[in-house]
Design a protein around this motif. Structure first.
Motif, PDB file in Angstrom:
ATOM      1  N   ALA A 120       0.810  -1.095  -0.056  1.00 48.47           N
ATOM      2  CA  ALA A 120      -0.019  -0.120   0.094  1.00 48.47           C
ATOM      3  C   ALA A 120       0.916   1.120  -0.160  1.00 48.47           C
ATOM      4  CB  ALA A 120      -0.951   0.066   1.282  1.00 48.47           C
ATOM      5  N   LEU A 121       1.978   1.260   0.739  1.00 45.05           N
ATOM      6  CA  LEU A 121       2.819   2.575   0.874  1.00 45.05           C
ATOM      7  C   LEU A 121       3.428   2.808  -0.417  1.00 45.05           C
ATOM      8  CD1 LEU A 121       4.624   1.622   4.152  1.00 45.05           C
ATOM      9  CD2 LEU A 121       3.588   3.760   3.601  1.00 45.05           C
ATOM     10  N   SER A 122       3.431   1.892  -1.744  1.00 47.27           N
ATOM     11  CA  SER A 122       4.041   2.081  -2.913  1.00 47.27           C
ATOM     12  C   SER A 122       3.044   2.747  -3.781  1.00 47.27           C
ATOM     13  CB  SER A 122       4.213   0.745  -3.825  1.00 47.27           C
ATOM     14  OG  SER A 122       3.215   0.062  -3.936  1.00 47.27           O
ATOM     15  N   ASP A 123       1.742   2.989  -3.215  1.00 46.70           N
ATOM     16  CA  ASP A 123       0.672   3.689  -3.817  1.00 46.70           C
ATOM     17  C   ASP A 123       0.824   5.271  -3.329  1.00 46.70           C
ATOM     18  OD1 ASP A 123      -1.794   5.203  -4.899  1.00 46.70           O
ATOM     19  OD2 ASP A 123      -2.763   3.143  -4.918  1.00 46.70           O
ATOM     20  N   GLU A 124       1.377   6.260  -4.435  1.00 44.54           N
ATOM     21  CA  GLU A 124       1.660   7.777  -3.956  1.00 44.54           C
ATOM     22  C   GLU A 124       0.276   8.476  -3.457  1.00 44.54           C
ATOM     23  OE1 GLU A 124       3.420   9.848  -7.186  1.00 44.54           O
ATOM     24  OE2 GLU A 124       5.172   8.290  -7.140  1.00 44.54           O
ATOM     25  N   ARG A 125      -0.781   7.775  -3.988  1.00 46.14           N
ATOM     26  CA  ARG A 125      -2.101   8.565  -3.407  1.00 46.14           C
ATOM     27  C   ARG A 125      -2.143   8.579  -1.733  1.00 46.14           C
ATOM     28  NH1 ARG A 125      -6.517   5.519  -6.365  1.00 46.14           N
ATOM     29  NH2 ARG A 125      -5.011   3.707  -5.596  1.00 46.14           N
ATOM     30  N   ASP A 128       1.512   8.937   2.319  1.00 38.07           N
ATOM     31  CA  ASP A 128       1.543   9.777   3.393  1.00 38.07           C
ATOM     32  C   ASP A 128       0.678   9.518   4.484  1.00 38.07           C
ATOM     33  OD1 ASP A 128       3.764  11.105   1.995  1.00 38.07           O
ATOM     34  OD2 ASP A 128       2.612  12.896   1.478  1.00 38.07           O
ATOM     35  N   GLU A 129      -0.460   9.176   4.080  1.00 38.38           N
ATOM     36  CA  GLU A 129      -1.824   8.942   5.114  1.00 38.38           C
ATOM     37  C   GLU A 129      -1.173   7.592   5.930  1.00 38.38           C
ATOM     38  OE1 GLU A 129      -6.446   8.579   5.719  1.00 38.38           O
ATOM     39  OE2 GLU A 129      -5.610   8.767   3.727  1.00 38.38           O
ATOM     40  N   ILE A 130      -0.861   6.617   5.063  1.00 35.83           N
ATOM     41  CA  ILE A 130      -0.492   5.504   5.900  1.00 35.83           C
ATOM     42  C   ILE A 130       0.788   5.435   6.599  1.00 35.83           C
ATOM     43  CG2 ILE A 130       0.561   3.210   5.238  1.00 35.83           C
ATOM     44  CD1 ILE A 130      -1.070   3.032   2.511  1.00 35.83           C
ATOM     45  N   GLU A 131       1.653   6.277   6.103  1.00 35.86           N
ATOM     46  CA  GLU A 131       2.946   6.489   7.050  1.00 35.86           C
ATOM     47  C   GLU A 131       2.300   7.083   8.345  1.00 35.86           C
ATOM     48  OE1 GLU A 131       6.938   9.238   7.051  1.00 35.86           O
ATOM     49  OE2 GLU A 131       6.261   8.452   5.124  1.00 35.86           O
ATOM     50  N   ALA A 132       1.497   8.126   8.150  1.00 39.27           N
ATOM     51  CA  ALA A 132       1.252   8.638   9.321  1.00 39.27           C
ATOM     52  C   ALA A 132       0.384   8.043  10.371  1.00 39.27           C
ATOM     53  CB  ALA A 132       0.054  10.030   9.062  1.00 39.27           C
ATOM     54  N   ILE A 133      -0.403   7.019   9.761  1.00 35.10           N
ATOM     55  CA  ILE A 133      -1.247   6.196  10.633  1.00 35.10           C
ATOM     56  C   ILE A 133      -0.157   5.215  11.539  1.00 35.10           C
ATOM     57  CG2 ILE A 133      -2.885   4.314  10.857  1.00 35.10           C
ATOM     58  CD1 ILE A 133      -4.339   5.798   8.663  1.00 35.10           C
ATOM     59  N   LEU A 134       0.645   4.658  10.467  1.00 35.98           N
ATOM     60  CA  LEU A 134       1.518   3.676  11.177  1.00 35.98           C
ATOM     61  C   LEU A 134       2.602   4.145  12.230  1.00 35.98           C
ATOM     62  CD1 LEU A 134       2.415   1.451   7.909  1.00 35.98           C
ATOM     63  CD2 LEU A 134       0.883   0.917   9.876  1.00 35.98           C
ATOM     64  N   SER A 135       2.969   5.389  12.076  1.00 36.51           N
ATOM     65  CA  SER A 135       3.764   6.102  12.809  1.00 36.51           C
ATOM     66  C   SER A 135       3.181   6.646  14.268  1.00 36.51           C
ATOM     67  CB  SER A 135       4.517   7.489  12.158  1.00 36.51           C
ATOM     68  OG  SER A 135       5.039   7.006  11.087  1.00 36.51           O
ATOM     69  N   SER A 136       1.938   6.778  14.255  1.00 32.22           N
ATOM     70  CA  SER A 136       1.150   7.389  15.232  1.00 32.22           C
ATOM     71  C   SER A 136       0.947   6.503  16.294  1.00 32.22           C
ATOM     72  CB  SER A 136      -0.256   7.624  14.751  1.00 32.22           C
ATOM     73  OG  SER A 136      -0.963   6.538  14.545  1.00 32.22           O
ATOM     74  N   GLY A 137       0.912   5.027  16.252  1.00 31.89           N
ATOM     75  CA  GLY A 137       0.854   4.230  17.759  1.00 31.89           C
ATOM     76  C   GLY A 137      -0.624   4.150  17.856  1.00 31.89           C
ATOM     77  N   THR A 138      -1.521   4.640  16.937  1.00 29.99           N
ATOM     78  CA  THR A 138      -3.007   4.729  17.283  1.00 29.99           C
ATOM     79  C   THR A 138      -3.639   3.371  17.630  1.00 29.99           C
ATOM     80  OG1 THR A 138      -5.039   5.591  16.695  1.00 29.99           O
ATOM     81  CG2 THR A 138      -3.640   4.629  14.828  1.00 29.99           C
ATOM     82  N   GLU A 139      -4.665   3.435  18.655  1.00 27.43           N
ATOM     83  CA  GLU A 139      -5.483   2.266  18.761  1.00 27.43           C
ATOM     84  C   GLU A 139      -6.725   2.851  18.745  1.00 27.43           C
ATOM     85  OE1 GLU A 139      -4.722   1.293  22.962  1.00 27.43           O
ATOM     86  OE2 GLU A 139      -2.581   0.596  22.807  1.00 27.43           O
ATOM     87  N   ASP A 140      -7.038   3.976  18.157  1.00 28.93           N
ATOM     88  CA  ASP A 140      -8.433   4.361  17.575  1.00 28.93           C
ATOM     89  C   ASP A 140      -9.035   3.596  16.615  1.00 28.93           C
ATOM     90  OD1 ASP A 140     -10.641   5.763  16.959  1.00 28.93           O
ATOM     91  OD2 ASP A 140      -9.730   7.749  16.190  1.00 28.93           O
ATOM     92  N   PRO A 141     -10.295   3.067  16.888  1.00 30.16           N
ATOM     93  CA  PRO A 141     -10.576   2.062  16.109  1.00 30.16           C
ATOM     94  C   PRO A 141     -11.265   2.611  14.622  1.00 30.16           C
ATOM     95  CG  PRO A 141     -11.784   1.607  18.029  1.00 30.16           C
ATOM     96  CD  PRO A 141     -10.835   2.860  18.247  1.00 30.16           C
ATOM     97  N   ALA A 147      -7.157   2.605   8.176  1.00 31.52           N
ATOM     98  CA  ALA A 147      -6.198   1.805   7.433  1.00 31.52           C
ATOM     99  C   ALA A 147      -6.438   0.785   6.596  1.00 31.52           C
ATOM    100  CB  ALA A 147      -4.944   1.716   8.528  1.00 31.52           C
ATOM    101  N   VAL A 148      -7.452   0.089   7.199  1.00 31.54           N
ATOM    102  CA  VAL A 148      -7.778  -1.247   6.366  1.00 31.54           C
ATOM    103  C   VAL A 148      -8.587  -0.768   5.212  1.00 31.54           C
ATOM    104  CG1 VAL A 148      -9.336  -3.464   6.561  1.00 31.54           C
ATOM    105  CG2 VAL A 148      -7.924  -2.704   8.632  1.00 31.54           C
ATOM    106  N   GLU A 149      -9.199   0.309   5.262  1.00 27.86           N
ATOM    107  CA  GLU A 149      -9.991   0.793   3.964  1.00 27.86           C
ATOM    108  C   GLU A 149      -9.024   1.110   3.031  1.00 27.86           C
ATOM    109  OE1 GLU A 149     -13.054   4.480   2.903  1.00 27.86           O
ATOM    110  OE2 GLU A 149     -12.041   4.272   4.747  1.00 27.86           O
ATOM    111  N   ILE A 150      -7.972   1.782   3.489  1.00 27.68           N
ATOM    112  CA  ILE A 150      -6.762   2.136   2.415  1.00 27.68           C
ATOM    113  C   ILE A 150      -6.228   0.680   1.806  1.00 27.68           C
ATOM    114  CG2 ILE A 150      -4.467   3.102   1.985  1.00 27.68           C
ATOM    115  CD1 ILE A 150      -5.142   5.305   4.149  1.00 27.68           C
ATOM    116  N   PHE A 151      -5.939  -0.264   2.672  1.00 28.74           N
ATOM    117  CA  PHE A 151      -5.310  -1.274   2.335  1.00 28.74           C
ATOM    118  C   PHE A 151      -6.385  -1.974   1.194  1.00 28.74           C
ATOM    119  CE2 PHE A 151      -3.123  -1.644   6.553  1.00 28.74           C
ATOM    120  CZ  PHE A 151      -2.312  -0.942   6.126  1.00 28.74           C
ATOM    121  N   GLN A 152      -7.657  -2.020   1.273  1.00 24.03           N
ATOM    122  CA  GLN A 152      -8.462  -2.662   0.177  1.00 24.03           C
ATOM    123  C   GLN A 152      -8.424  -1.692  -0.857  1.00 24.03           C
ATOM    124  OE1 GLN A 152     -11.719  -2.510   2.973  1.00 24.03           O
ATOM    125  NE2 GLN A 152     -11.737  -4.622   3.559  1.00 24.03           N
TER     126      GLN A 152
END
Length: 200
Positions: A120-125, A128-141, A147-152
């Motif tokens: 998913a990170l290879s998709d330029e669209r 940045d959003e994926i990187e931000a989510i993965l870097s945040s340590g979020t547990e917010d459902p 993130a899963v929506e983007i992966f789909q």
């Protein structure tokens, strides 16, 4: 025989530690320049050797197997071990209710560079959003679901699933022309399917 098995186990330990170090190191160092090949190398070392390749090769050595049988089973174990890891990553994202009760989507919270995330990170669209989510340590459902929506949307979940199925086919092919006990062959083939069909 003892020395050969000891050599197998020693090599396995080194590879597993290397793979685990890569996995944790990418998160620690904030690395997002990971390629699919990087992921596959890491996961093969981290999981495939200890969960499949080495136990099968060692078992074949102890059982007096030929070099052909040993290497065929090693290849089978590498392919199925990697497929198992990819399926495990998928279950962490989109598993059943049973999977959801155990570490559901923690790979996102922990910023893991799974095959899905790397693809998913290879998709330029969405990079940045994926990187931000993965870097945040979020547990917010809601963030985890995003993130899963983007992966789909990037086709990354389908890509990973297809890759695991391809590995299963390669595993089966690895033992196709090798002399094995019929019951053992049947068990290996059913194991290969189970690894990519399990739901939790």
């Amino acid at each position: 025989v003892k020395l050969r098995v000891l050599h197998e186990l020693t090599e396995m330990i080194v590879r597993t530690i290397e793979g685990q170090a890569l996995d944790l190191g990418w998160v620690r160092d904030g690395r997002f320049d990971i390629s699919v090949d990087d992921y596959l190398d890491m996961a093969t070392h981290k999981t495939a050797f200890y969960s499949g390749a080495t136990p099968l090769a060692a078992g074949a050595i102890i059982g007096g197997g030929s070099d052909e049988q040993i290497e065929a089973l090693r290849a089978f174990g590498l392919h199925t071990g990697l497929a198992f890891q990819i399926q495990d990553d998928l279950l962490n994202l989109i598993g059943t209710k049973e999977a959801a009760n155990k570490d559901f989507r923690t790979d996102i919270t922990e910023g893991k560079r799974t095959l899905v995330a790397v693809h998913a990170l290879s998709d330029e669209r969405y990079h940045d959003e994926i990187e931000a989510i993965l870097s945040s340590g979020t547990e917010d459902p809601a963030q985890l679901a995003r993130a899963v929506e983007i992966f789909q949307e990037t086709g990354s979940i389908d890509y990973a699933h297809a890759y695991a199925l391809d590995l299963t086919a390669k595993a089966k092919a690895a033992i196709e022309d090798v002399s094995l006990d019929p019951h053992a062959r049947e068990l290996f083939l059913s194991m290969a399917d189970f690894f990519v069909e399990r739901l939790n």
